[in-house]
Design a protein around this motif. Structure first.
Motif, short mmCIF file in Angstrom:
data_model
loop_
_atom_site.label_atom_id
_atom_site.label_comp_id
_atom_site.label_asym_id
_atom_site.label_seq_id
_atom_site.Cartn_x
_atom_site.Cartn_y
_atom_site.Cartn_z
N ARG A 84 0.69 -1.30 0.09
CA ARG A 84 -0.02 -0.02 -0.06
C ARG A 84 0.84 1.35 0.15
O ARG A 84 1.67 1.39 0.90
N GLN A 93 1.50 5.46 -0.03
CA GLN A 93 0.95 6.54 0.65
C GLN A 93 1.23 7.79 -0.19
O GLN A 93 2.45 8.14 -0.61
N SER A 106 -7.87 9.52 2.07
CA SER A 106 -7.59 8.47 3.03
C SER A 106 -7.77 9.28 4.43
O SER A 106 -7.16 10.32 4.72
N LYS A 107 -8.65 8.90 5.27
CA LYS A 107 -8.79 9.62 6.61
C LYS A 107 -7.38 9.42 7.46
O LYS A 107 -6.98 10.17 8.10
N ASN A 108 -6.90 8.12 7.32
CA ASN A 108 -5.67 7.76 8.07
C ASN A 108 -4.40 8.70 7.56
O ASN A 108 -4.01 9.42 8.53
N TYR A 153 -7.68 10.15 -6.12
CA TYR A 153 -8.39 9.48 -5.04
C TYR A 153 -9.22 8.34 -5.71
O TYR A 153 -9.06 7.25 -4.94
N SER A 199 -6.41 5.46 -6.44
CA SER A 199 -6.12 5.05 -5.02
C SER A 199 -6.96 4.07 -4.25
O SER A 199 -6.54 3.12 -3.65
N LYS A 200 -8.21 4.47 -4.28
CA LYS A 200 -9.20 3.60 -3.46
C LYS A 200 -9.20 2.24 -4.33
O LYS A 200 -9.25 1.17 -3.63
N HIS A 250 -4.49 2.08 -2.14
CA HIS A 250 -3.41 2.87 -1.49
C HIS A 250 -4.24 4.00 -1.09
O HIS A 250 -5.34 4.25 -1.15
N GLU A 251 -3.50 4.76 -0.19
CA GLU A 251 -3.88 5.83 0.53
C GLU A 251 -3.31 7.24 -0.13
O GLU A 251 -2.12 7.48 -0.62
#
Length: 291
Positions: free
Chosen positions: A108, A110, A178-180, A243, A246-247, A251-252
């Motif tokens: 994954r 970032q 990505s919330k994280n 976005y 990535s989803k 990935h984030e």
């Protein structure tokens, strides 16, 4: 399943076709910028740079900052380029180039976009920073991929109804950050926004030089859109693609925007290089401290 040479296209040295990169050339934390010249503006802050490679508009520097390995890559402008960059970055970490098969253990990435944007709400100051919590894409890229997890169809329907969206255009699609990863960039200086991604800079963003836009009230319409207290805050040309892919790929991603213009007030930054430089330094500080 083995991927054919026409699907996974490699250069003579074994690198991925457009990015001209080998799997060992990239870090798992990647900063994307639109302008190739901005790659150096990021990597000049690195303690060391081990990789400098480029092809066409895609320039990549990989190095270390405060012990962390980072890559910065230029995407060029538009979600058509994002389609290339995101798919090839994913291939570099999740496909075995020798066997042409997908790895069982997925990596994954970032991905942090550092870009420029124009606000469409009067209360968003020029030279301020905005992180895209949501993005609405007018480009249609997501519709070319199998996607069974659309969580925002009602908001999309509301947008089309409120803006009298033309059926001759692609259906808008809405995705989230990505919330994280986004939590690492929360700061008093960062506004959370709802970013619109356009298919171009002039007509698709309601600008008029010699050609008239098909919708002379485009900016006003999207500026008035409201759904559950959410309003569209700004316009740019890459975030929805980043976005969405990535989803789909696991990935984030977050998109950080330097607001250089305000379309509602007609203002433009008096010192764009300084504002972008400040956002780059903020981004690198947060990445090395929290990710």
């Amino acid at each position: 399943m083995q991927l054919s040479p026409s699907e996974l296209i490699l250069n003579a040295d074994g690198s991925i076709y457009h990015l001209n990169l080998l799997p060992t050339d990239i870090a798992h934390i990647i900063i994307t910028v639109g302008d190739p010249d901005r790659v150096l503006e990021v990597s000049k802050h690195f303690d060391s740079v081990e990789i400098r490679k480029g092809k066409r508009e895609f320039l990549t520097h990989t190095g270390r900052l405060n012990g962390k390995r980072l890559s910065v890559i230029s995407t060029g402008i538009g979600t058509d380029n994002i389609d290339i960059v995101l798919n090839e970055l994913d291939a570099l970490v999740n496909i075995d180039f020798k066997t042409r098969t997908i790895n069982q253990n997925r990596i994954r990435l970032q991905i942090v976009r550092v870009g420029t944007s124009g606000a469409i709400q009067k209360d968003i100051p020029v030279d301020s920073f905005l992180m895209s919590q949501y993005s609405i894409g007018f480009d249609g890229l997501l519709h070319f991929y199998k996607n069974e997890n659309n969580l925002h169809s009602q908001m999309e329907d509301a947008f089309m109804e409120q803006t009298d969206w033309s059926p001759s255009k692609a259906r808008p699609y809405i995705t989230e950050f990505s919330k994280n990863l986004g939590s690492h960039f929360i700061d008093n200086h960062i506004r959370l926004g709802f970013t619109a991604t356009s298919t171009g800079f002039y007509g698709p963003q309601g600008r008029r030089l010699r050609l008239a836009s098909s919708d002379g009230e485009f900016i006003q319409k999207i500026g008035r859109f409201s759904y559950e207290n959410r309003q569209i805050t700004n316009l740019e040309m890459e975030t929805s693609g980043i976005y969405a892919l990535s989803k789909l790929l696991g990935h984030e991603a977050v998109s950080l925007n330097c607001i250089l213009a305000n379309r509602a007030t007609g203002e433009f930054s008096k010192n764009p290089p300084k504002s972008v430089s400040d956002l780059i330094q903020f981004t690198l500080e947060r990445i090395t401290k929290h990710t």
